[in-house]
Design a protein around this motif. Structure first.
Motif, PDB file in Angstrom:
ATOM      1  N   GLY A 104       0.877  -1.062   0.048  1.00 38.02           N
ATOM      2  CA  GLY A 104      -0.092   0.229   0.032  1.00 38.02           C
ATOM      3  C   GLY A 104       0.871   1.391  -0.067  1.00 38.02           C
ATOM      4  O   GLY A 104       1.895   1.265   0.013  1.00 38.02           O
ATOM      5  N   SER A 105       0.100   2.312  -0.056  1.00 37.03           N
ATOM      6  CA  SER A 105       1.049   3.517  -0.179  1.00 37.03           C
ATOM      7  C   SER A 105       0.907   4.404   0.950  1.00 37.03           C
ATOM      8  O   SER A 105       1.310   5.546   1.118  1.00 37.03           O
ATOM      9  CB  SER A 105       0.194   4.363  -1.350  1.00 37.03           C
ATOM     10  N   ASP A 106       0.560   3.981   1.915  1.00 33.26           N
ATOM     11  CA  ASP A 106       0.421   4.560   3.484  1.00 33.26           C
ATOM     12  C   ASP A 106       1.677   5.401   3.808  1.00 33.26           C
ATOM     13  O   ASP A 106       1.523   6.687   4.190  1.00 33.26           O
ATOM     14  CB  ASP A 106      -0.237   3.641   4.378  1.00 33.26           C
ATOM     15  N   GLU A 107       2.647   4.421   3.605  1.00 35.09           N
ATOM     16  CA  GLU A 107       4.085   5.040   4.243  1.00 35.09           C
ATOM     17  C   GLU A 107       4.661   6.041   3.396  1.00 35.09           C
ATOM     18  O   GLU A 107       5.042   7.250   3.975  1.00 35.09           O
ATOM     19  CB  GLU A 107       5.003   3.900   4.388  1.00 35.09           C
ATOM     20  N   GLU A 108       4.279   6.193   2.142  1.00 34.61           N
ATOM     21  CA  GLU A 108       5.061   7.143   1.423  1.00 34.61           C
ATOM     22  C   GLU A 108       4.085   8.341   1.552  1.00 34.61           C
ATOM     23  O   GLU A 108       4.450   9.501   1.433  1.00 34.61           O
ATOM     24  CB  GLU A 108       4.722   6.501  -0.064  1.00 34.61           C
ATOM     25  N   GLU A 109       2.636   8.184   1.490  1.00 35.68           N
ATOM     26  CA  GLU A 109       1.822   9.479   1.819  1.00 35.68           C
ATOM     27  C   GLU A 109       2.112  10.115   3.072  1.00 35.68           C
ATOM     28  O   GLU A 109       2.177  11.353   3.284  1.00 35.68           O
ATOM     29  CB  GLU A 109       0.209   8.985   1.650  1.00 35.68           C
ATOM     30  N   ALA A 110       2.511   9.319   4.109  1.00 30.57           N
ATOM     31  CA  ALA A 110       2.956   9.675   5.300  1.00 30.57           C
ATOM     32  C   ALA A 110       4.043  10.461   5.192  1.00 30.57           C
ATOM     33  O   ALA A 110       4.218  11.793   5.756  1.00 30.57           O
ATOM     34  CB  ALA A 110       2.895   8.673   6.395  1.00 30.57           C
ATOM     35  N   ALA A 111       5.049  10.127   4.670  1.00 28.42           N
ATOM     36  CA  ALA A 111       6.521  10.788   4.195  1.00 28.42           C
ATOM     37  C   ALA A 111       6.118  12.299   3.570  1.00 28.42           C
ATOM     38  O   ALA A 111       6.623  13.155   4.133  1.00 28.42           O
ATOM     39  CB  ALA A 111       7.347   9.837   3.300  1.00 28.42           C
ATOM     40  N   LEU A 112       5.263  12.115   2.815  1.00 30.57           N
ATOM     41  CA  LEU A 112       5.059  13.476   2.046  1.00 30.57           C
ATOM     42  C   LEU A 112       4.346  14.394   2.883  1.00 30.57           C
ATOM     43  O   LEU A 112       4.510  15.493   2.857  1.00 30.57           O
ATOM     44  CB  LEU A 112       4.166  13.189   0.603  1.00 30.57           C
ATOM     45  N   THR A 113       3.383  13.956   3.740  1.00 26.57           N
ATOM     46  CA  THR A 113       2.719  14.938   4.732  1.00 26.57           C
ATOM     47  C   THR A 113       3.870  15.438   5.673  1.00 26.57           C
ATOM     48  O   THR A 113       3.616  16.462   6.041  1.00 26.57           O
ATOM     49  CB  THR A 113       1.674  14.427   5.203  1.00 26.57           C
ATOM     50  N   LEU A 114       4.719  14.752   5.854  1.00 26.22           N
ATOM     51  CA  LEU A 114       5.710  14.962   6.995  1.00 26.22           C
ATOM     52  C   LEU A 114       6.842  15.924   6.264  1.00 26.22           C
ATOM     53  O   LEU A 114       7.713  16.472   6.864  1.00 26.22           O
ATOM     54  CB  LEU A 114       6.387  13.917   7.725  1.00 26.22           C
ATOM     55  N   GLY A 115       6.706  16.090   4.974  1.00 26.24           N
ATOM     56  CA  GLY A 115       7.766  17.154   4.183  1.00 26.24           C
ATOM     57  C   GLY A 115       8.674  16.558   3.619  1.00 26.24           C
ATOM     58  O   GLY A 115       9.670  17.318   3.147  1.00 26.24           O
ATOM     59  N   ALA A 116       8.597  15.194   3.314  1.00 27.56           N
ATOM     60  CA  ALA A 116       9.699  14.703   2.352  1.00 27.56           C
ATOM     61  C   ALA A 116       9.806  15.149   1.131  1.00 27.56           C
ATOM     62  O   ALA A 116       8.410  15.360   0.521  1.00 27.56           O
ATOM     63  CB  ALA A 116       9.663  13.361   2.501  1.00 27.56           C
ATOM     64  N   SER A 117      10.778  15.510   0.364  1.00 25.39           N
ATOM     65  CA  SER A 117      10.773  16.153  -1.055  1.00 25.39           C
ATOM     66  C   SER A 117      10.251  14.961  -1.992  1.00 25.39           C
ATOM     67  O   SER A 117      10.263  13.443  -1.522  1.00 25.39           O
ATOM     68  CB  SER A 117      12.048  16.524  -1.496  1.00 25.39           C
ATOM     69  N   SER A 118      10.085  15.096  -3.072  1.00 21.98           N
ATOM     70  CA  SER A 118       9.350  13.980  -3.915  1.00 21.98           C
ATOM     71  C   SER A 118      10.381  12.814  -4.163  1.00 21.98           C
ATOM     72  O   SER A 118       9.971  11.582  -4.268  1.00 21.98           O
ATOM     73  CB  SER A 118       9.140  14.428  -5.421  1.00 21.98           C
ATOM     74  N   ALA A 119      12.115  13.118  -4.025  1.00 20.05           N
ATOM     75  CA  ALA A 119      12.706  12.225  -4.547  1.00 20.05           C
ATOM     76  C   ALA A 119      12.697  11.013  -3.366  1.00 20.05           C
ATOM     77  O   ALA A 119      13.319   9.912  -3.618  1.00 20.05           O
ATOM     78  CB  ALA A 119      14.122  12.729  -5.004  1.00 20.05           C
ATOM     79  N   LEU A 120      12.401  11.460  -2.233  1.00 19.81           N
ATOM     80  CA  LEU A 120      12.536  10.583  -0.940  1.00 19.81           C
ATOM     81  C   LEU A 120      11.634   9.341  -0.883  1.00 19.81           C
ATOM     82  O   LEU A 120      11.953   8.298  -0.457  1.00 19.81           O
ATOM     83  CB  LEU A 120      12.769  11.402   0.205  1.00 19.81           C
ATOM     84  N   PRO A 121      10.205   9.559  -0.937  1.00 24.06           N
ATOM     85  CA  PRO A 121       9.397   8.637  -0.721  1.00 24.06           C
ATOM     86  C   PRO A 121       9.596   7.323  -1.651  1.00 24.06           C
ATOM     87  O   PRO A 121       8.444   7.059  -2.201  1.00 24.06           O
ATOM     88  CB  PRO A 121       8.104   9.139  -0.543  1.00 24.06           C
ATOM     89  N   CYS A 122      10.634   6.635  -1.558  1.00 26.24           N
ATOM     90  CA  CYS A 122      10.575   5.752  -2.684  1.00 26.24           C
ATOM     91  C   CYS A 122      10.230   4.343  -1.665  1.00 26.24           C
ATOM     92  O   CYS A 122      10.581   4.438  -0.547  1.00 26.24           O
ATOM     93  CB  CYS A 122      11.878   5.385  -3.286  1.00 26.24           C
TER      94      CYS A 122
END
Lengths: 278, 194
Positions: free
Chosen positions: B174-192
């Protein structure tokens, strides 16, 4: 009504991932495959049908599809047994056997073909007792089925194993406690869970067996109209520089295989969708 | 109710001994006939002339050259297909778009194509009478009957494997962890998906 091509998503990278995927797909798969149809298009309809529907080609389709189907069914039945005993029972060397199941996948097909031919030759370990019993395996369609069963072996086992491992013990125990006997529990409770994976495994084995060349040509004898499989017929045409004829047969064969794969994917997605609704 | 998969150790009942034994015997007989015997035959043939014969056969220049070529092709093809597999799995598992099912089927195509056809299409494309044959000859580039041809055919045949393995895995994760990372401010390159 607005046409929605893609649902909005916050995750990044769609453009890059999709772009690279499509580029690679076109370069490696679509453009080379299209040459097949371009080459067959150079024939007139009459020439195309005389190549793709000649008695020799039709005999090879019958043999390829028939032997692959039987091999897939044998693997289906025994693959289920093997996956069952590997997951649910304990016996000596179980882990070793589990690892060895992947062997036909790792072995080069030519090696498999040569070994099977040696095994079933008149002096071979299996060939001589079978000959004494009056059964000839090498250079017959029977030998082709043996080779195709060998190379398709891992598919059913490996597809069913995870599903068997994930089966909930509680559901099975509930069935027993409600009075179901062994057969009822298997048939009504366990089998419906295993069925999608079982069908996928059998169809994977079938698809693999259809295209198989290396392991079959040694044991088959390759007599036209009797033990000549379609991939071999294509190779023979190529050796004679009849590229157009080879492309015609290959195109027909490819469309059949593609439809098969499309069928599995549709079946799988329908099953997954139904399971999600539960 | 807590799920207890069959893989877990604790089980309260087992099938009757007769069923167990006959299934084990049937399964092992089948494997013995179709798996163990061919395996033993491979090794007995390979070692027929003893260990020295075996080592001598491997040390032949032809054998070495073939092994090097195989390893070279694998070394080029695997990283390429891993990158592709990751890209394809990311696009397919994390996003919903029309034609997704068709894309999945297209990716699976090399799996269903006979190896003979897989090779033939590259001959039709790059061979002497092929579509690009004239252009390649004029520029003195050899693809068929040379390493590039081998690499291309290997890429074609092993193309689907990485994507096929990753897609179900990513769908389950699922995408939960990536979406959480984005809301916490990670840039696009990071939530891999690591």
């Amino acid at each position: 009504m607005k046409v929605v091509l893609k649902k909005r998503s916050v995750l990044p990278g769609f453009g890059l991932a999709m772009g690279w995927t499509l580029f690679y797909l076109c370069l490696i798969v679509l453009i080379p495959l299209s040459t097949l149809f371009i080459k067959s298009a150079s024939l007139s309809w009459a020439q195309f049908w005389s190549a793709a529907a000649s008695p020799r080609a039709l005999a090879s389709y019958r043999l390829s599809f028939g032997a692959s189907l039987i091999a897939a069914l044998i693997n289906g039945v025994f693959g289920l047994v093997v996956a069952w005993i590997l997951v649910r029972y304990r016996f000596p060397f179980r882990r070793l056997v589990d690892g060895l199941v992947d062997l036909p996948f790792a072995l080069p097909t030519a090696v498999a073909g040569i070994v099977l031919t040696t095994l079933y030759s008149p002096n071979g370990w299996l060939g001589s007792p079978l000959r004494r019993a009056g059964i000839k395996v090498d250079y017959t369609p029977f030998g082709i089925m043996v080779a195709l069963t060998f190379i398709g072996l891992p598919f059913v086992v490996r597809t069913i194993q995870p599903v068997l491992e994930d089966l909930d013990v509680g559901v099975e125990e509930a069935a027993y406690s409600l009075g179901a006997n062994l057969w009822q529990t298997f048939y009504r409770v366990l089998l419906p869970e295993i069925l999608p994976a079982w069908i996928t495994g059998c169809t994977l084995a079938f698809a693999r067996a259809l295209g198989e060349y290396g392991s079959v040509v040694f044991i088959a004898g390759n007599m036209p109209l009797r033990t000549e499989i379609t991939p071999l017929l294509i190779m023979t045409k190529l050796d004679q520089y009849d590229y157009a004829g080879a492309s015609a047969i290959a195109a027909v064969f490819l469309i059949a295989s593609f439809c098969l794969l499309l069928g599995i994917n549709i079946l799988q997605r329908r099953r997954t969708a139904l399971a999600v609704l539960d | 109710m807590e799920r207890r998969p069959w893989g877990a150790r604790a089980r309260t009942r087992t099938d009757p001994a007769l069923i167990r034994r006959s299934l084990i015997v049937t399964g092992l007989l089948f494997l013995g006939l179709f798996l163990f015997l061919p395996l033993m035959a491979v090794f007995s043939n390979a070692l027929a002339k003893g260990i020295s014969g075996y080592l001598g056969a491997i040390k032949e220049p032809d054998a070495w050259s073939a092994i090097r070529l195989t390893l070279l092709a694998a070394g080029i093809v695997v990283p390429l297909n891993v990158v592709f597999g990751l890209a394809a799995a990311w696009a397919i598992a994390k996003f919903d778009f029309s034609g997704r099912g068709f894309l999945i089927t297209l990716i699976d195509v090399p799996f269903s194509v006979s190896p003979v056809i897989s090779g033939m299409i590259f001959v039709l494309l790059f061979g002497a009478q092929g579509l690009l044959g004239g252009w390649l000859r004029r520029h003195d580039i050899k693809i068929i009957f040379a390493v590039p041809g081998i690499v291309l055919a290997t890429i074609f045949v092993t193309f689907p494997f990485v994507a096929r393995e990753l897609i179900p895995l990513m769908q389950v994760l699922g995408s939960d962890e990536e979406e959480a990372a984005l809301t916490l401010g990670a840039s696009s390159a990071l939530p891999c998906p690591m």
